[in-house]
Write a protein that holds these residues in place. Structure first.
Motif, PDB file in Angstrom:
ATOM      1  N   GLY A   1     -16.078   9.951  10.305  1.00 15.64           N
ATOM      2  CA  GLY A   1     -16.916  10.164  11.482  1.00 15.64           C
ATOM      3  C   GLY A   1     -18.261  10.774  11.133  1.00 15.64           C
ATOM      4  O   GLY A   1     -18.550  11.096   9.977  1.00 15.64           O
ATOM      5  N   PHE A   2     -19.080  10.969  12.137  1.00 17.65           N
ATOM      6  CA  PHE A   2     -20.432  11.514  11.967  1.00 17.65           C
ATOM      7  C   PHE A   2     -20.393  12.906  11.345  1.00 17.65           C
ATOM      8  O   PHE A   2     -21.034  13.175  10.327  1.00 17.65           O
ATOM      9  CB  PHE A   2     -21.131  11.528  13.326  1.00 17.65           C
ATOM     10  N   LEU A   3     -19.622  13.806  11.948  1.00 17.14           N
ATOM     11  CA  LEU A   3     -19.487  15.149  11.394  1.00 17.14           C
ATOM     12  C   LEU A   3     -18.743  15.121  10.067  1.00 17.14           C
ATOM     13  O   LEU A   3     -19.130  15.813   9.121  1.00 17.14           O
ATOM     14  CB  LEU A   3     -18.759  16.055  12.396  1.00 17.14           C
ATOM     15  N   GLY A   4     -17.695  14.323   9.989  1.00 14.68           N
ATOM     16  CA  GLY A   4     -16.913  14.250   8.759  1.00 14.68           C
ATOM     17  C   GLY A   4     -17.737  13.848   7.562  1.00 14.68           C
ATOM     18  O   GLY A   4     -17.593  14.398   6.460  1.00 14.68           O
ATOM     19  N   ASN A   5     -18.639  12.885   7.747  1.00 12.37           N
ATOM     20  CA  ASN A   5     -19.485  12.433   6.654  1.00 12.37           C
ATOM     21  C   ASN A   5     -20.384  13.563   6.140  1.00 12.37           C
ATOM     22  O   ASN A   5     -20.579  13.727   4.927  1.00 12.37           O
ATOM     23  CB  ASN A   5     -20.345  11.259   7.123  1.00 12.37           C
ATOM     24  N   GLU A   6     -20.918  14.367   7.057  1.00  3.30           N
ATOM     25  CA  GLU A   6     -21.761  15.495   6.653  1.00  3.30           C
ATOM     26  C   GLU A   6     -20.940  16.585   5.972  1.00  3.30           C
ATOM     27  O   GLU A   6     -21.405  17.223   5.010  1.00  3.30           O
ATOM     28  CB  GLU A   6     -22.503  16.059   7.869  1.00  3.30           C
ATOM     29  N   LEU A   7     -19.728  16.788   6.431  1.00  3.00           N
ATOM     30  CA  LEU A   7     -18.842  17.754   5.775  1.00  3.00           C
ATOM     31  C   LEU A   7     -18.549  17.335   4.332  1.00  3.00           C
ATOM     32  O   LEU A   7     -18.553  18.175   3.420  1.00  3.00           O
ATOM     33  CB  LEU A   7     -17.540  17.878   6.559  1.00  3.00           C
ATOM     34  N   ILE A   8     -18.315  16.056   4.130  1.00  2.00           N
ATOM     35  CA  ILE A   8     -18.080  15.559   2.771  1.00  2.00           C
ATOM     36  C   ILE A   8     -19.297  15.821   1.892  1.00  2.00           C
ATOM     37  O   ILE A   8     -19.187  16.321   0.764  1.00  2.00           O
ATOM     38  CB  ILE A   8     -17.744  14.060   2.794  1.00  2.00           C
ATOM     39  N   ARG A   9     -20.469  15.481   2.402  1.00  2.00           N
ATOM     40  CA  ARG A   9     -21.693  15.659   1.617  1.00  2.00           C
ATOM     41  C   ARG A   9     -21.887  17.110   1.218  1.00  2.00           C
ATOM     42  O   ARG A   9     -22.173  17.420   0.047  1.00  2.00           O
ATOM     43  CB  ARG A   9     -22.895  15.169   2.432  1.00  2.00           C
ATOM     44  N   GLN A  10     -21.695  18.005   2.176  1.00  2.00           N
ATOM     45  CA  GLN A  10     -21.919  19.415   1.881  1.00  2.00           C
ATOM     46  C   GLN A  10     -20.818  20.014   1.012  1.00  2.00           C
ATOM     47  O   GLN A  10     -21.082  20.885   0.166  1.00  2.00           O
ATOM     48  CB  GLN A  10     -22.070  20.212   3.179  1.00  2.00           C
TER      49      GLN A  10
ATOM     50  N   GLN B   1     -18.257   9.824  -2.264  1.00  2.00           N
ATOM     51  CA  GLN B   1     -18.187  11.224  -2.669  1.00  2.00           C
ATOM     52  C   GLN B   1     -16.829  11.852  -2.396  1.00  2.00           C
ATOM     53  O   GLN B   1     -16.621  13.015  -2.714  1.00  2.00           O
ATOM     54  CB  GLN B   1     -19.270  12.030  -1.947  1.00  2.00           C
ATOM     55  N   ALA B   2     -15.907  11.084  -1.818  1.00  2.00           N
ATOM     56  CA  ALA B   2     -14.580  11.612  -1.513  1.00  2.00           C
ATOM     57  C   ALA B   2     -13.514  10.602  -1.920  1.00  2.00           C
ATOM     58  O   ALA B   2     -13.752   9.388  -1.946  1.00  2.00           O
ATOM     59  CB  ALA B   2     -14.463  11.919  -0.021  1.00  2.00           C
ATOM     60  N   GLU B   3     -12.342  11.119  -2.221  1.00  2.00           N
ATOM     61  CA  GLU B   3     -11.157  10.284  -2.403  1.00  2.00           C
ATOM     62  C   GLU B   3     -10.584  10.026  -1.017  1.00  2.00           C
ATOM     63  O   GLU B   3     -10.291  10.964  -0.258  1.00  2.00           O
ATOM     64  CB  GLU B   3     -10.139  11.012  -3.271  1.00  2.00           C
ATOM     65  N   TRP B   4     -10.427   8.745  -0.656  1.00  2.00           N
ATOM     66  CA  TRP B   4     -10.074   8.404   0.720  1.00  2.00           C
ATOM     67  C   TRP B   4      -8.580   8.147   0.889  1.00  2.00           C
ATOM     68  O   TRP B   4      -7.950   7.521   0.029  1.00  2.00           O
ATOM     69  CB  TRP B   4     -10.852   7.173   1.175  1.00  2.00           C
ATOM     70  N   TYR B   5      -8.049   8.607   2.020  1.00  2.00           N
ATOM     71  CA  TYR B   5      -6.637   8.429   2.355  1.00  2.00           C
ATOM     72  C   TYR B   5      -6.521   7.952   3.800  1.00  2.00           C
ATOM     73  O   TYR B   5      -7.103   8.569   4.706  1.00  2.00           O
ATOM     74  CB  TYR B   5      -5.870   9.749   2.215  1.00  2.00           C
ATOM     75  N   ALA B   6      -5.777   6.882   4.013  1.00  2.00           N
ATOM     76  CA  ALA B   6      -5.485   6.442   5.376  1.00  2.00           C
ATOM     77  C   ALA B   6      -4.529   7.434   6.020  1.00  2.00           C
ATOM     78  O   ALA B   6      -3.572   7.897   5.387  1.00  2.00           O
ATOM     79  CB  ALA B   6      -4.862   5.047   5.357  1.00  2.00           C
ATOM     80  N   LEU B   7      -4.791   7.776   7.285  1.00  2.00           N
ATOM     81  CA  LEU B   7      -3.942   8.752   7.966  1.00  2.00           C
ATOM     82  C   LEU B   7      -3.950   8.519   9.467  1.00  2.00           C
ATOM     83  O   LEU B   7      -5.006   8.497  10.095  1.00  2.00           O
ATOM     84  CB  LEU B   7      -4.406  10.180   7.670  1.00  2.00           C
TER      85      LEU B   7
END
Length: 275
Positions: A10-19, A40-46
């Motif tokens: 999501g929008f916020l999630g993407n910024e959290l990953i970056r930071q 920049q992240a290891e992705w997991y379906a959930l």
């Protein structure tokens, strides 16, 4: 340190990953339908309705920090029950947890809301968020529940895109003059969430901007920043519309702000610059 961002696509999630990556954290993130657009992240379906899958992700990632920035809208199993499952899993793993909540837990009857105010939601989404807050703190008392408001930034938020569409005449609708919130920049919000996750704070916190604005006032600021014709933005009254929800909800974030290094800027400030 390993950070797990629930709802990372999501929008916020993407910024959290970056930071989180910029802060040196090993970062993992989850998605409901498709991974986000960053490597920049290891992705997991959930699917947050699947407790077994959640346990499996937590066991594999073994995060020190968990931030739940997911959005299941008014779906009770996802928005109310999902965060409680996350809290149970985080408590079991000894992980710090920050649960992102919303000003939708309030009716607007008292207008100004600080962290001591009890939820009184008037929409199914607000009710689900309020239930999640209670459940999370029951099963993981050391967790942080962080309420926020309209999230803006970089021209990529839902509200910013809507302003462009309204100014271009490609979308029918209006910006309400009686619907007032305290918008926050996504970069400020993400930084504050990670700061809370990295510390020893617990309980309810408010993370909203310092300016209370109507959606139309916010739209006008966005239009001016982006060199759009603000006079083309149609106005309306939410009170006379079919859109349910509170009218005037102003989160008071001063108590939380006093204990943060991160500054939660008001929209007038961040939209006058690069916001």
């Amino acid at each position: 340190m390993t950070a797990l961002i629930i709802g990372g696509s999501g929008f916020l999630g993407n910024e959290l990953i970056r930071q989180a990556r910029a802060a040196g954290h090993t970062t993992a993130a989850t998605y409901a339908t498709r991974p986000g657009g960053t490597s920049q992240a290891e992705w997991y379906a959930l699917d947050l309705r699947d407790a077994g899958r959640l346990d499996a992700v937590m066991a594999e990632v073994r995060p020190h920090l968990v931030v739940d920035a997911s959005s299941g809208k008014a779906d009770w199993a996802t928005t109310a029950e999902g965060p409680v499952r996350i809290a149970m899993a985080a408590a079991k793993c000894g992980s710090r947890l920050v649960q992102v909540s919303s000003d939708a837990v309030f009716s607007g009857a008292r207008v100004h809301y600080d962290e001591t105010c009890l939820p009184d939601p008037i929409t199914p989404y607000g009710a689900a968020k309020a239930a999640a807050e209670t459940g999370v703190l029951v099963v993981h008392p050391e967790a942080v529940v962080a309420r926020t408001s309209l999230i803006i930034g970089y021209g990529r938020s839902v509200h910013e895109r809507l302003v462009h569409e309204l100014a271009a005449g490609t979308h029918n609708g209006a910006l309400f003059t009686d619907d007032i919130r305290c918008p926050v920049h996504v970069a400020d919000l993400a930084a504050a969430l990670l700061e809370l996750a990295s510390g020893d704070a617990a309980g309810i916190h408010h993370l909203a901007g310092s300016d209370a604005l109507s959606r139309h006032e916010l739209g006008t600021l966005i239009a001016r920043r982006d060199d759009l014709d603000a006079s083309r933005l149609p106005t309306g009254l939410r009170a006379r519309s079919t859109h349910p929800g509170a009218l005037d909800v102003r989160l008071d974030s001063r108590a939380t702000q006093r204990n943060l290094r991160t500054t939660l800027r008001g929209a007038r400030q961040f939209l006058d610059h690069t916001g």
